[in-house]
Design a protein around this motif. Structure first.
Motif, PDB file in Angstrom:
ATOM      1  N   ARG A  63      11.892  85.270  15.021  1.00 27.18           N
ATOM      2  CA  ARG A  63      13.056  85.058  15.170  1.00 27.18           C
ATOM      3  C   ARG A  63      13.294  84.766  16.741  1.00 27.18           C
ATOM      4  O   ARG A  63      14.287  84.093  16.799  1.00 27.18           O
ATOM      5  CB  ARG A  63      13.689  86.716  14.966  1.00 27.18           C
ATOM      6  N   ARG A  64      12.467  84.967  17.526  1.00 27.18           N
ATOM      7  CA  ARG A  64      12.768  84.470  18.845  1.00 27.18           C
ATOM      8  C   ARG A  64      12.441  82.737  18.845  1.00 27.18           C
ATOM      9  O   ARG A  64      13.282  82.182  19.367  1.00 27.18           O
ATOM     10  CB  ARG A  64      11.468  85.148  19.802  1.00 27.18           C
ATOM     11  N   ALA A  65      11.403  82.395  17.716  1.00 24.43           N
ATOM     12  CA  ALA A  65      11.274  81.048  17.845  1.00 24.43           C
ATOM     13  C   ALA A  65      12.525  80.323  17.233  1.00 24.43           C
ATOM     14  O   ALA A  65      12.942  79.335  17.582  1.00 24.43           O
ATOM     15  CB  ALA A  65       9.912  80.842  17.044  1.00 24.43           C
ATOM     16  N   GLY A  66      12.940  81.060  16.357  1.00 26.63           N
ATOM     17  CA  GLY A  66      14.453  80.593  15.548  1.00 26.63           C
ATOM     18  C   GLY A  66      15.222  80.265  16.299  1.00 26.63           C
ATOM     19  O   GLY A  66      16.278  79.351  16.442  1.00 26.63           O
ATOM     20  N   CYS A  67      15.694  81.395  17.226  1.00 27.82           N
ATOM     21  CA  CYS A  67      16.564  81.358  18.320  1.00 27.82           C
ATOM     22  C   CYS A  67      16.371  80.269  19.506  1.00 27.82           C
ATOM     23  O   CYS A  67      17.422  79.577  19.639  1.00 27.82           O
ATOM     24  CB  CYS A  67      16.922  82.851  18.854  1.00 27.82           C
ATOM     25  N   GLU A  68      15.290  80.098  19.797  1.00 30.14           N
ATOM     26  CA  GLU A  68      14.795  79.023  20.825  1.00 30.14           C
ATOM     27  C   GLU A  68      15.123  77.548  20.139  1.00 30.14           C
ATOM     28  O   GLU A  68      15.836  76.567  20.863  1.00 30.14           O
ATOM     29  CB  GLU A  68      13.552  79.047  21.159  1.00 30.14           C
ATOM     30  N   ALA A  69      14.835  77.663  18.926  1.00 33.96           N
ATOM     31  CA  ALA A  69      15.159  76.148  18.029  1.00 33.96           C
ATOM     32  C   ALA A  69      16.465  76.116  18.069  1.00 33.96           C
ATOM     33  O   ALA A  69      17.289  75.002  18.243  1.00 33.96           O
ATOM     34  CB  ALA A  69      14.548  76.253  16.590  1.00 33.96           C
ATOM     35  N   GLY A  70      17.472  77.142  17.871  1.00 39.32           N
ATOM     36  CA  GLY A  70      18.664  76.897  17.742  1.00 39.32           C
ATOM     37  C   GLY A  70      19.432  76.607  19.165  1.00 39.32           C
ATOM     38  O   GLY A  70      20.370  75.539  19.179  1.00 39.32           O
ATOM     39  N   ALA A  71      19.070  76.980  20.064  1.00 41.24           N
ATOM     40  CA  ALA A  71      19.370  76.587  21.635  1.00 41.24           C
ATOM     41  C   ALA A  71      19.071  75.263  21.708  1.00 41.24           C
ATOM     42  O   ALA A  71      20.019  74.232  22.405  1.00 41.24           O
ATOM     43  CB  ALA A  71      18.746  77.497  22.649  1.00 41.24           C
ATOM     44  N   ARG A  72      17.913  74.804  21.297  1.00 42.97           N
ATOM     45  CA  ARG A  72      17.817  73.445  21.552  1.00 42.97           C
ATOM     46  C   ARG A  72      18.471  72.466  20.541  1.00 42.97           C
ATOM     47  O   ARG A  72      19.040  71.276  21.206  1.00 42.97           O
ATOM     48  CB  ARG A  72      16.064  73.026  21.091  1.00 42.97           C
TER      49      ARG A  72
END
Length: 380
Positions: free
Chosen positions: A224-233
């Motif tokens: 989920r952390r990786a998914g949030c970071e992908a969303g920010a990008r």
């Protein structure tokens, strides 16, 4: 037997002092801390207590009164990320983080006893880290502020232990004050102690430890952390904190991945829920926080998908029994929930939740009041 007497029996001499650091429960703001967002934890009366003395020979010895194993002995010069295992990796990681930051820690003998429930999402690991950091800071005269100790403790957990947690747990353990919830901006670590006097309003905040941890949670936090970071990008921002709540619909429309869209919706809306909770507490409307908690649980369950049947059962049964609101707290897939209740309804809600667990064939949950307590300090 007190932890200093345990120390003396184990190591053959008296410790130089005894320190304590609490576990925490998070009132509102989940999975927001690694997105530079807002959180609102409070410290619990449950604490990790450590008796500690310095060593000058480069040896770290740690022992826990709560673990069925002997003294773990490590050479501080050999501490590198991944070199520790089990519970001892947390204090060892703190020694590594302090030395990596240039602080002259030459070893220690440590005896730990903790009343923070493990596996309950109440930050037993952060309590271990922070109590070790505070003891070594004082013994070695490092002069670090509580927030600095928290950041070093977080680095120990991230880089040494390998858990990609945000800084909320360590900041709560290091910085909370009695009778308050901690409003923390994880982007710049500014904080505000918000009065949270439940008793004077005839209220109680219950922690319901489901006593379960589902294997589904393994790796889910990092995912989920990786998914949030992908969303920010994808949205062109450094972190999801930068997406205003009033622009959430527009932001979601720009995301093609349905999973990432759900993660972003949760984080941005949960940041907003923290702000709403602050406004309610400032207005003296503690009861108004209840529906915000329940709304937050729905977001964690449906958008982030980190709840489980036991946590959902706590929330639904507690609310049906008259609670003002409830939600899971912590990383999810088990662990604990918080339930806001009128004081006179606490026993009934507890009884109903335990009865529902029995009827479903679940292990009886552990239920106790969350009393806003003070952060890490020297005991003697």
């Amino acid at each position: 037997m007190s932890v200093d007497r345990q120390f003396a029996e184990l190591y053959g001499y008296a410790p130089e002092g005894v320190w304590a650091a609490p576990g925490r429960v998070n009132l509102i703001g989940e999975y927001t801390d690694f997105n530079d967002g807002f959180v609102m934890p409070l410290a619990l009366p449950h604490r990790a207590v450590a008796a500690v003395a310095r060593r000058t020979d480069g040896v770290l010895r740690v022992h826990s009164a709560d673990m069925d194993q002997g003294v773990v002995e490590l050479a501080v010069a050999d501490l590198v990320p991944g070199s520790g295992s089990g519970w001892a990796a947390y204090p060892a990681g703190v020694v590594w983080a302090l030395r990596e930051a240039g602080h002259p820690v030459t070893g220690a003998d440590v005896q730990i006893a903790s009343t923070v429930p493990t596996g309950a999402g109440l930050s037993s690991s952060a309590a271990l880290e922070v109590v070790t950091a505070l003891a070594l800071d004082e013994l070695y005269g490092l002069g670090l502020e509580p927030a600095q100790l928290a950041v070093l403790a977080q680095r120990a957990e991230n880089a040494f232990v390998g858990v990609p947690c945000g800084v909320m747990d360590q900041m709560a353990s290091a910085c909370c004050t009695e009778g308050h919830a901690l409003f923390l901006d994880t982007r710049d670590l500014t904080l505000r102690q918000v009065p949270f006097d439940l008793a004077s309003h005839g209220l109680r905040l219950l922690v319901v430890d489901t006593r379960v941890k589902h294997a589904l949670g393994d790796g889910a936090y990092a995912q989920r952390r990786a998914g949030c970071e992908a969303g920010a990008r994808a949205l062109g921002v450094r972190a999801l904190r930068e997406v205003p709540y009033v622009q959430l619909s527009d932001a979601l429309a720009r995301l093609n991945d349905g999973t990432i869209r759900r993660y972003v919706r949760h984080v941005v809306s949960d940041n907003h829920r923290v702000e709403r909770t602050i406004a309610l507490l400032d207005a003296g409307d503690l009861r108004g926080v209840g529906p915000v908690l329940t709304e937050g649980h729905a977001s964690l369950r449906d958008d982030l998908q980190v709840s489980c049947r036991e946590l959902d059962l706590v929330v639904s049964v507690a609310n049906a029994a008259g609670a003002l609101g409830a939600r899971m707290t912590g990383g999810g897939f088990g662990g604990s929930a918080v339930v806001l209740v009128e004081e006179e309804a606490a026993d009934l809600v507890t009884k109903e939740v335990k009865a529902a667990f029995a009827a479903a064939g679940h292990t009886e949950p552990r239920v106790f009041p969350a009393v806003p307590s003070g952060g890490a300090r020297r005991v003697r």
